[in-house]
Scaffold this active site. Structure first.
Site, PDB file in Angstrom:
ATOM      1  N   VAL A 132       0.841  -1.198   0.000  1.00 30.99           N
ATOM      2  CA  VAL A 132       0.000   0.000   0.000  1.00 30.99           C
ATOM      3  C   VAL A 132       0.876   1.247   0.000  1.00 30.99           C
ATOM      4  O   VAL A 132       0.622   2.207  -0.737  1.00 30.99           O
ATOM      5  CB  VAL A 132      -0.964  -0.003   1.197  1.00 30.99           C
ATOM      6  CG1 VAL A 132      -1.712   1.325   1.282  1.00 30.99           C
ATOM      7  CG2 VAL A 132      -1.958  -1.157   1.095  1.00 30.99           C
ATOM      8  N   GLU A 147      11.794   6.349   7.553  1.00 26.26           N
ATOM      9  CA  GLU A 147      12.570   5.260   8.146  1.00 26.26           C
ATOM     10  C   GLU A 147      13.199   4.361   7.091  1.00 26.26           C
ATOM     11  O   GLU A 147      14.309   3.859   7.273  1.00 26.26           O
ATOM     12  CB  GLU A 147      11.667   4.361   8.999  1.00 26.26           C
ATOM     13  CG  GLU A 147      10.981   5.028  10.157  1.00 26.26           C
ATOM     14  CD  GLU A 147       9.931   4.102  10.710  1.00 26.26           C
ATOM     15  OE1 GLU A 147      10.096   3.654  11.855  1.00 26.26           O
ATOM     16  OE2 GLU A 147       8.944   3.813  10.005  1.00 26.26           O
ATOM     17  N   GLY A 165       7.889   2.361  13.996  1.00 26.99           N
ATOM     18  CA  GLY A 165       8.002   3.808  14.087  1.00 26.99           C
ATOM     19  C   GLY A 165       6.716   4.550  13.828  1.00 26.99           C
ATOM     20  O   GLY A 165       6.697   5.787  13.821  1.00 26.99           O
TER      21      GLY A 165
END
Length: 502
Positions: A272, A293, A387
């Protein structure tokens, strides 16, 4: 390895993976490199697996605490789990064998925000770190290391460990030197200073990791690729989600809430997320920048086609094709990609200052906007929060993205009450499914429920969600702020457990 290990003192410590593994003992806490299958040690974990199996065969206990930056790979997490050699795992895992042992209760799992893991180590919350096993690209004189394809928590593990084992991987391109920005300016409270980073691509540190050479007990030479995840083209649902997100960003620019080049982007991992990046690549947006990240294939595509000007991250997460493209064209990316420690890439101070647009996935959301991104049916861990919380809570704007159903329509991603809460309704701005987009900013709980059901729920489940909401309003006349029917709130999950369908 003559051009990889140029420090004469440390060259003398080159040994086999088996000899290095013999320096790790039962009960040790071991911090390893690695983040989303990039930059993890590839030889020592396999040798450690064999040593554990041999010890168990002799009736001896051999288990370690295993700490990382994030997920690693089957030849790190996986082999150690197969050996039943891990007692504690933190802060994030995606390996299916390790996941199974966590859910069976054999491995204690500390699922932590990634921005917290390094500082909690410094605070002493996790205990002593006995050994750091870290992959690098090169070992230079003076205790300097060229990091590899991820940074993660490597700086902290190398600083805090009593003993250091280095894997020098010649598969990692030597040209990675100069791609990293390692910040050594953090301090313990109450002596912390502001982190002076005001632009996503600003350098505030050094291109190298530092070590005390006296702590290095072994160096192992390897030549093995990262675990490069396959890249799948967007399916119909992912493409629809991407279209909704891009249209919403157009609306935000038109409303004057962000500039034409948007604000810095953070994108989670998965199909996605890659679909949204592809949607941005097909849009009119240009001169974008990422503060994220993980750099996946989709972000590499944007760098190649000029949509994305530059990207700051802590790791790569590429397919085999993406990794080869990066290696073959590495010089063209220098200056446009920076890899930092995760305590910087995920730092709440920086996320809020830079005004990040955060895009992450979810397992389920409830009618009031609470999000579960970690637990299946409330109890079984999937991967972990990673995260997503670092970015969502502090972002200028956050999106949570998901197909509206799972398991061929047996599970609704929109439920009356989530079975586990990772991101409370206070931290969730926008929910997106293939059916639409629910902007929850500034809405009361009841207004959020109406919008989520109307725009994001699958049509098959909408009538039941509306019925639940209306009955909760009627039957709880003195509790209408966030009305729930407590006997029914988790009945959808219970029904799935009993029948295989919600």
């Amino acid at each position: 390895m003559s051009d990889r290990i140029t420090c004469p003192v440390l060259r003398a410590r080159i040994t086999s993976a088996q000899a290095a593994a013999a320096l790790i003992n039962d009960g040790d806490n071991v911090g390893i490199s690695g983040f989303t299958g990039a930059g993890y040690p590839k030889a020592v974990p396999a040798a450690l697996h064999d040593a554990m199996v041999d010890a168990h065969g002799r009736g001896e206990q051999f288990r370690i605490g295993l700490w990382s930056g994030a997920s690693t790979a089957p030849d790190a997490d996986g082999v150690l789990a197969e050996a039943h050699g891990v007692s504690t795992r933190l802060p994030y895992n995606s390996d299916p064998t390790m996941r199974s042992l966590i859910n069976l209760g054999e491995v204690d799992y500390v699922d932590a925000h990634l921005s917290h893991s390094a500082q909690h180590m410094w605070f002493g919350f996790y205990g002593n770190l006995d050994v750091a096993v870290v992959e690098v690209t090169a070992v230079l004189p003076g205790g300097l290391l060229v990091p590899s394809s991820s940074v993660g928590n490597n700086k902290t593990w190398l600083d805090q460990a009593d003993r250091i084992i280095l894997e020098v991987n010649s598969w990692q391109p030597r040209g990675l030197e100069g791609f990293h920005d390692i910040y050594y300016g953090t301090a313990l409270p109450p002596h912390r200073r502001p982190i002076e980073l005001t632009d996503p691509m600003q350098r505030i540190g050094e291109p190298y990791l530092r070590i005390d050479p006296e702590k290095v007990v072994a160096i192992v030479e390897t030549d093995r690729p990262d675990r490069n995840a396959p890249f799948s083209p967007p399916d119909e649902n992912s493409a629809a989600i991407a279209e909704h997100v891009v249209d919403f960003l157009r609306h935000e620019v038109a409303a004057g809430r962000m500039p034409p080049e948007l604000l810095p982007l953070q994108s989670g991992v998965g199909n996605v997320a890659n679909a949204v990046l592809a949607g941005l690549g097909d849009s009119e947006f240009t001169d974008l920048v990422a503060f994220t990240e993980v750099i996946q294939d989709g972000m590499l595509d944007l760098l190649d086609n000029g949509t994305l000007r530059a990207a700051s991250s802590t790791s790569f997460g590429l397919s085999d094709v993406g990794a080869r493209r990066f290696i073959d064209n590495i010089d063209t990316y220098k200056g446009r990609i920076l890899l930092r420690s995760e305590e910087i890439s995920n730092h709440p101070e920086l996320v809020r200052r830079l005004g990040i647009i955060a895009m992450n996935g979810l397992l389920e959301a409830d009618i009031y906007g609470n999000v579960n991104s970690t637990h299946v049916m409330g109890s079984a861990i999937m991967n972990g929060i990673g995260g997503s919380g670092d970015f969502a809570r502090n972002a200028f704007l956050n999106f949570f993205l998901t197909p509206s159903t799972a398991k061929d329509g047996a599970i609704s991603a929109i439920v009356p009450m989530v079975s586990h809460v990772d991101h409370t309704e206070h931290d969730v701005h926008v929910i997106v499914t293939e059916h639409g987009i629910a902007d929850l900013r500034g809405l009361s709980p009841r207004a959020r429920a109406e919008r989520i059901i109307e725009r994001c729920a699958h049509p098959t489940f909408r009538p039941a969600l509306l019925d639940y909401t209306q009955r909760a309003w009627t039957e709880r006349p003195r509790a209408r702020h966030t009305p729930h029917l407590m006997g029914e709130a988790l009945s959808w999950h219970q029904r799935y457990l009993e029948t295989g369908s919600m």
